[in-house]
Design a protein around this motif. Structure first.
Motif, PDB file in Angstrom:
ATOM      1  N   GLY B  95     121.294 -45.767  19.370  1.00  0.00           N
ATOM      2  CA  GLY B  95     122.451 -46.652  19.736  1.00  0.00           C
ATOM      3  C   GLY B  95     122.488 -48.047  19.809  1.00  0.00           C
ATOM      4  O   GLY B  95     123.194 -48.752  19.383  1.00  0.00           O
ATOM      5  N   ASP B  96     121.358 -48.539  20.435  1.00  0.00           N
ATOM      6  CA  ASP B  96     121.078 -49.815  20.304  1.00  0.00           C
ATOM      7  C   ASP B  96     120.927 -50.641  19.002  1.00  0.00           C
ATOM      8  O   ASP B  96     121.462 -51.617  18.710  1.00  0.00           O
ATOM      9  CB  ASP B  96     119.722 -50.271  20.742  1.00  0.00           C
ATOM     10  N   CYS B  97     120.476 -49.774  17.947  1.00  0.00           N
ATOM     11  CA  CYS B  97     120.422 -50.510  16.595  1.00  0.00           C
ATOM     12  C   CYS B  97     121.898 -50.257  15.936  1.00  0.00           C
ATOM     13  O   CYS B  97     121.988 -51.310  15.233  1.00  0.00           O
ATOM     14  CB  CYS B  97     119.292 -49.734  15.827  1.00  0.00           C
ATOM     15  N   LEU B  98     122.405 -49.280  16.228  1.00  0.00           N
ATOM     16  CA  LEU B  98     123.706 -49.428  15.514  1.00  0.00           C
ATOM     17  C   LEU B  98     124.747 -50.376  16.009  1.00  0.00           C
ATOM     18  O   LEU B  98     125.334 -50.923  15.142  1.00  0.00           O
ATOM     19  CB  LEU B  98     124.603 -47.730  15.981  1.00  0.00           C
ATOM     20  N   ILE B  99     124.575 -50.828  17.009  1.00  0.00           N
ATOM     21  CA  ILE B  99     125.232 -51.897  17.680  1.00  0.00           C
ATOM     22  C   ILE B  99     124.908 -53.296  16.983  1.00  0.00           C
ATOM     23  O   ILE B  99     125.551 -53.886  16.677  1.00  0.00           O
ATOM     24  CB  ILE B  99     125.545 -52.006  19.280  1.00  0.00           C
ATOM     25  N   GLN B 100     123.489 -53.480  17.040  1.00  0.00           N
ATOM     26  CA  GLN B 100     122.968 -54.808  16.771  1.00  0.00           C
ATOM     27  C   GLN B 100     123.211 -55.089  15.169  1.00  0.00           C
ATOM     28  O   GLN B 100     123.665 -55.949  14.876  1.00  0.00           O
ATOM     29  CB  GLN B 100     121.431 -54.522  16.953  1.00  0.00           C
ATOM     30  N   ASP B 101     123.055 -53.775  14.395  1.00  0.00           N
ATOM     31  CA  ASP B 101     123.458 -53.747  12.974  1.00  0.00           C
ATOM     32  C   ASP B 101     124.985 -54.400  12.662  1.00  0.00           C
ATOM     33  O   ASP B 101     125.141 -55.084  11.945  1.00  0.00           O
ATOM     34  CB  ASP B 101     123.502 -52.496  12.373  1.00  0.00           C
ATOM     35  N   CYS B 102     126.050 -53.861  13.801  1.00  0.00           N
ATOM     36  CA  CYS B 102     127.134 -54.155  13.469  1.00  0.00           C
ATOM     37  C   CYS B 102     127.381 -55.576  13.790  1.00  0.00           C
ATOM     38  O   CYS B 102     128.069 -56.480  13.120  1.00  0.00           O
ATOM     39  CB  CYS B 102     128.252 -53.572  14.479  1.00  0.00           C
ATOM     40  N   LEU B 103     126.799 -56.248  14.811  1.00  0.00           N
ATOM     41  CA  LEU B 103     127.036 -57.755  15.263  1.00  0.00           C
ATOM     42  C   LEU B 103     126.571 -58.532  13.924  1.00  0.00           C
ATOM     43  O   LEU B 103     126.950 -59.474  13.699  1.00  0.00           O
ATOM     44  CB  LEU B 103     126.156 -58.235  16.511  1.00  0.00           C
ATOM     45  N   GLU B 104     125.261 -58.135  13.243  1.00  0.00           N
ATOM     46  CA  GLU B 104     124.647 -58.710  12.310  1.00  0.00           C
ATOM     47  C   GLU B 104     125.785 -58.732  11.058  1.00  0.00           C
ATOM     48  O   GLU B 104     125.715 -59.686  10.254  1.00  0.00           O
ATOM     49  CB  GLU B 104     123.410 -58.351  11.981  1.00  0.00           C
ATOM     50  N   GLU B 105     126.033 -57.619  10.736  1.00  0.00           N
ATOM     51  CA  GLU B 105     127.051 -57.444   9.780  1.00  0.00           C
ATOM     52  C   GLU B 105     128.386 -58.176   9.731  1.00  0.00           C
ATOM     53  O   GLU B 105     128.979 -58.489   8.848  1.00  0.00           O
ATOM     54  CB  GLU B 105     127.386 -55.912   9.403  1.00  0.00           C
ATOM     55  N   LEU B 106     128.860 -58.167  10.933  1.00  0.00           N
ATOM     56  CA  LEU B 106     129.909 -58.938  11.325  1.00  0.00           C
ATOM     57  C   LEU B 106     129.739 -60.491  11.422  1.00  0.00           C
ATOM     58  O   LEU B 106     130.585 -61.378  11.777  1.00  0.00           O
ATOM     59  CB  LEU B 106     130.796 -58.608  12.494  1.00  0.00           C
ATOM     60  N   GLY B 107     128.564 -60.911  11.100  1.00  0.00           N
ATOM     61  CA  GLY B 107     128.198 -62.342  11.479  1.00  0.00           C
ATOM     62  C   GLY B 107     128.405 -62.975  12.879  1.00  0.00           C
ATOM     63  O   GLY B 107     128.417 -64.062  13.081  1.00  0.00           O
ATOM     64  N   LEU B 108     128.061 -61.942  13.726  1.00  0.00           N
ATOM     65  CA  LEU B 108     128.121 -62.604  15.263  1.00  0.00           C
ATOM     66  C   LEU B 108     126.847 -62.507  16.041  1.00  0.00           C
ATOM     67  O   LEU B 108     126.955 -62.899  17.069  1.00  0.00           O
ATOM     68  CB  LEU B 108     129.019 -61.430  16.114  1.00  0.00           C
ATOM     69  N   ALA B 109     125.792 -62.087  15.213  1.00  0.00           N
ATOM     70  CA  ALA B 109     124.717 -61.883  16.033  1.00  0.00           C
ATOM     71  C   ALA B 109     123.943 -63.280  16.411  1.00  0.00           C
ATOM     72  O   ALA B 109     123.254 -63.119  17.614  1.00  0.00           O
ATOM     73  CB  ALA B 109     123.501 -61.466  15.012  1.00  0.00           C
ATOM     74  N   ASP B 110     124.605 -64.409  15.899  1.00  0.00           N
ATOM     75  CA  ASP B 110     124.174 -65.806  16.826  1.00  0.00           C
ATOM     76  C   ASP B 110     124.858 -65.864  17.917  1.00  0.00           C
ATOM     77  O   ASP B 110     124.461 -66.906  18.795  1.00  0.00           O
ATOM     78  CB  ASP B 110     124.225 -66.869  15.570  1.00  0.00           C
ATOM     79  N   GLN B 111     126.036 -65.382  18.110  1.00  0.00           N
ATOM     80  CA  GLN B 111     126.948 -65.801  19.348  1.00  0.00           C
ATOM     81  C   GLN B 111     126.816 -64.660  20.371  1.00  0.00           C
ATOM     82  O   GLN B 111     127.223 -64.941  21.412  1.00  0.00           O
ATOM     83  CB  GLN B 111     128.390 -65.670  18.646  1.00  0.00           C
ATOM     84  N   VAL B 112     126.368 -63.423  19.755  1.00  0.00           N
ATOM     85  CA  VAL B 112     126.476 -62.425  20.837  1.00  0.00           C
ATOM     86  C   VAL B 112     125.216 -61.643  21.040  1.00  0.00           C
ATOM     87  O   VAL B 112     124.664 -61.458  20.071  1.00  0.00           O
ATOM     88  CB  VAL B 112     127.469 -61.506  20.602  1.00  0.00           C
ATOM     89  N   SER B 113     124.684 -61.285  22.263  1.00  0.00           N
ATOM     90  CA  SER B 113     123.673 -60.574  22.635  1.00  0.00           C
ATOM     91  C   SER B 113     123.831 -59.364  23.335  1.00  0.00           C
ATOM     92  O   SER B 113     124.880 -59.268  24.057  1.00  0.00           O
ATOM     93  CB  SER B 113     122.316 -61.316  23.361  1.00  0.00           C
ATOM     94  N   ILE B 114     123.297 -58.069  22.761  1.00  0.00           N
ATOM     95  CA  ILE B 114     123.722 -56.932  23.483  1.00  0.00           C
ATOM     96  C   ILE B 114     122.473 -56.944  24.699  1.00  0.00           C
ATOM     97  O   ILE B 114     121.377 -56.743  24.162  1.00  0.00           O
ATOM     98  CB  ILE B 114     123.478 -55.545  22.607  1.00  0.00           C
ATOM     99  N   ILE B 115     123.013 -56.609  25.611  1.00  0.00           N
ATOM    100  CA  ILE B 115     121.965 -56.645  26.837  1.00  0.00           C
ATOM    101  C   ILE B 115     122.089 -55.120  27.487  1.00  0.00           C
ATOM    102  O   ILE B 115     123.120 -54.857  28.223  1.00  0.00           O
ATOM    103  CB  ILE B 115     122.258 -57.659  28.007  1.00  0.00           C
ATOM    104  N   LYS B 116     121.092 -54.721  27.436  1.00  0.00           N
ATOM    105  CA  LYS B 116     120.738 -53.119  28.075  1.00  0.00           C
ATOM    106  C   LYS B 116     120.337 -53.012  29.395  1.00  0.00           C
ATOM    107  O   LYS B 116     119.260 -52.637  29.588  1.00  0.00           O
ATOM    108  CB  LYS B 116     119.834 -52.392  27.028  1.00  0.00           C
ATOM    109  N   ASN B 117     121.204 -53.559  30.275  1.00  0.00           N
ATOM    110  CA  ASN B 117     120.823 -53.698  31.607  1.00  0.00           C
ATOM    111  C   ASN B 117     121.988 -52.990  32.473  1.00  0.00           C
ATOM    112  O   ASN B 117     122.873 -52.459  31.902  1.00  0.00           O
ATOM    113  CB  ASN B 117     120.450 -55.169  32.208  1.00  0.00           C
ATOM    114  N   ASN B 118     122.005 -53.129  33.695  1.00  0.00           N
ATOM    115  CA  ASN B 118     122.814 -52.487  34.541  1.00  0.00           C
ATOM    116  C   ASN B 118     123.513 -53.502  35.688  1.00  0.00           C
ATOM    117  O   ASN B 118     124.514 -53.081  36.475  1.00  0.00           O
ATOM    118  CB  ASN B 118     122.483 -51.402  35.504  1.00  0.00           C
ATOM    119  N   VAL B 119     123.377 -54.860  35.458  1.00  0.00           N
ATOM    120  CA  VAL B 119     123.951 -55.587  36.656  1.00  0.00           C
ATOM    121  C   VAL B 119     124.463 -56.973  35.983  1.00  0.00           C
ATOM    122  O   VAL B 119     123.598 -57.578  34.886  1.00  0.00           O
ATOM    123  CB  VAL B 119     123.009 -55.894  37.685  1.00  0.00           C
ATOM    124  N   ASP B 120     125.268 -57.626  36.495  1.00  0.00           N
ATOM    125  CA  ASP B 120     125.508 -59.044  36.257  1.00  0.00           C
ATOM    126  C   ASP B 120     125.099 -59.772  37.414  1.00  0.00           C
ATOM    127  O   ASP B 120     125.927 -59.773  38.577  1.00  0.00           O
ATOM    128  CB  ASP B 120     127.183 -59.116  36.056  1.00  0.00           C
TER     129      ASP B 120
END
Lengths: 77, 495
Positions: B95-120
């Motif tokens: 699941g982590d990798c599917l989302i990361q793949d999408c960000l890279e294919e959309l050209g958004l990986a430099d602008q967005v990080s996926i954070i697998k945590n539970n709190v802001d």
């Protein structure tokens, strides 16, 4: 070999199929089989040498110090 | 593992690294969903209302039998049903990798990080990692029956906690009531934010009840919602929302494996007795906050034990009754014993295996090198970066790169799990159905009934966890998660 206790989950064929499927799959691709016991004495401290620690620190220094302020999430479940 | 189906649901945080106001987490989440289902055809998008907050297009089921969707503004991945802990670990990471793949294919990986945590840390928002365990309908879903699980759940955080800087004031504090000598009054909070520089778990500050059925308010140690997603005459699903998202592979395996064994102890009448707690919610929180990391707690009997003692009592019962049951059980028992033993020697002994210990060790090294105080905002940023799922950036992945975090699966297995379902649960049939649908010509699937006036109101397919239906075909029921429905699905797709 996976042991299964008797439980009615459908036909014998299905049960056998499930067992066959489980035996086929490698459960630990890195070579430590399930059931492998760790040594009786665990590591007291992480064995992290200086080059390794330097690499970790280098990666940490790259992190934007302000990024936690940019992290704006909604409450979920 | 014997007699158990496991599942994990992960709500991800999205960190927008640039100042572009149009890049909101919610907007990114919908871009990912659109890319995954429409551009990549990695699954089939929902065409029906699944609920008032899940309209058509909000998400869908994937080729691997799992589900990706937007829930309360968060991208969420629900794993397919897994009969093996190793499968679960692999599909969770897919699941982590599917989302990361999408960000890279959309050209958004430099602008967005996926954070697998539970709190802001800044707003106090929380979001979950929900665990699912299939149990028999005969499982004692009573306060007394589930109460036997509570001492284990409250103390397992010593090896399942993801750790965090500081603490959160619970935004739902108005419902935190406690019953003391017959008087119901607001729960006291023993800790002040200035006292808690680091705690071992992220969710305890947001858990306010021991048992409750909702998931968005009044979060409980045990969620009692009766939604088996299977034959309700035979099964129930234990749904836990008090745990943290784990990065460490060993922590994920231990979280699910030890909990599965304790459920078996309850099912078979072997669970240790005499470990009741008067106020488990407060103990959960106090253990997480304990800066000494001695984790002492007082039982209802007045006896004082440490969280490690309690875990050792559960481990001993499980080892007595289930050693040799199957390979996964033996793995869990050996590693459960080892982590308890090693934690008694100090947290450094479990770096790489336990998330909170790994994070605390990294932060300690950084503080020493950079001479920063615990209150420095840089540390909160590093806390988040530990959970970045990007293998090139995340600090947990830095530990694995340096060889300090043990791996229990391969990247090749994760790549396979992105598009292939588990082969020994009903997820197999669902995955096959989705593969069949993605190969159909668009724009109209199953056109015969669509030409009928009534058919135009019927979506071409409806996919759910326990049932699915193609337009013009009967409902396909998958009431038993242990079955693959292999032949039935083949006939359904190719009648």
């Amino acid at each position: 070999m996976i042991q299964r206790r008797s439980r009615d989950r459908g036909s014998a064929w299905e049960t056998n199929l499930a067992e066959w499927e489980r035996r086929e799959r490698p459960v630990d691709p890195l070579g430590k089989p399930p059931g492998h016991r760790e040594p009786e004495t665990g590591p007291a401290r992480p064995d992290i040498n200086s080059p390794s620690k330097d690499n970790l620190l280098k990666r940490m220094r790259k992190v934007d110090p302000k990024q936690a302020e940019r992290y704006r999430q909604r409450t979920g479940e | 593992m014997y007699n158990r189906i496991f599942g994990l649901e992960t709500e991800y945080g999205l960190l927008i690294k640039s100042d572009q106001p149009e890049l909101s987490p919610s907007w990114i989440a919908h871009r990912v969903i659109d890319h995954l289902f429409t551009a990549k055809k990695h699954g089939v998008i929902d065409l029906h209302y699944r609920g008032y907050d899940e309209p058509p297009g909000n998400g869908g089921f994937l080729l691997n039998g799992g589900r990706m969707y937007v829930d309360m503004g968060h991208l969420e991945f629900a794993s397919p049903e897994c009969h093996s802990l190793w499968d679960l670990l692999t599909f969770d990471r897919s699941g982590d990798c599917l989302i990361q793949d999408c960000l890279e294919e959309l050209g958004l990986a430099d602008q967005v990080s996926i954070i697998k945590n539970n709190v802001d840390h800044e707003t106090g928002a929380t979001f979950g990692c929900h665990e699912n365990y299939l149990v028999s309908r005969e499982f004692p879903f009573t306060q007394r029956g589930l109460g036997q699980l509570i001492p284990f759940l409250v103390t397992r955080q010593v090896f399942t906690g993801a750790g965090r800087i500081g603490m959160s004031r619970n935004l739902e504090g108005w419902i935190e009531l406690e019953d003391i000598e017959g008087l119901v009054r607001p729960r006291s909070n023993n800790a002040r934010p200035s006292d808690i520089v680091f705690q071992i778990s992220q969710r305890p500050d947001f858990i306010v009840n021991d048992f409750f059925e909702w998931v968005q308010h009044n979060r409980a140690i045990v969620n009692t919602r009766d939604e088996p997603l299977a034959d309700p005459n035979r099964f129930r699903r234990l749904h836990l929302l008090m745990g943290d998202s784990n990065m460490a592979e060993e922590a994920t395996l231990l979280k699910m494996g030890t909990t599965g064994l304790v459920l078996q102890l309850i099912e078979e009448g072997h669970v240790p007795q005499g470990l009741d707690l008067d106020d488990p919610v407060q103990v959960l929180r106090d253990l997480s906050h304990d800066q000494s990391r001695q984790w002492f707690m007082t039982l209802s009997t007045g006896k004082v034990l440490s969280a490690l003692d309690v875990q050792e009592i559960f481990w001993a019962a499980a080892a007595k009754h289930y050693a040799g049951q199957d390979d996964e059980t033996d793995w869990v028992l050996a590693h459960w014993e080892a982590v308890i033993r090693d934690l008694r020697g100090g947290y450094e002994a479990v770096v790489g295996r336990v998330d909170w210990a790994s994070k605390l060790w990294l932060l300690a090294q950084f503080r020493e090198a950079e001479q920063v105080e615990w209150g420095d905002p840089w540390l909160k940023s590093l806390d988040l970066e530990y959970h970045n799922v990007n293998q090139q950036e995340g600090l947990y992945h830095a530990l694995t790169d340096e060889g300090h975090a043990p791996r229990f699966m391969t990247d090749e297995a994760v790549t396979l799990a992105k598009s292939v379902p588990p082969r020994n649960t009903r997820a197999f049939a669902r995955g096959e159905a989705i593969r069949y649908l993605t190969m159909q010509a668009e724009p109209r699937l199953f056109p015969s009934l669509a030409d009928h006036p009534a058919g135009r109101r019927v979506p071409p397919y409806v996919i759910n966890w326990s049932v699915l239906q193609f337009r013009g075909s009967p409902v396909f029921v998958m009431a038993d998660p242990f079955r693959t429905y292999m032949n039935e699905m083949k006939s359904y797709c190719h009648p």
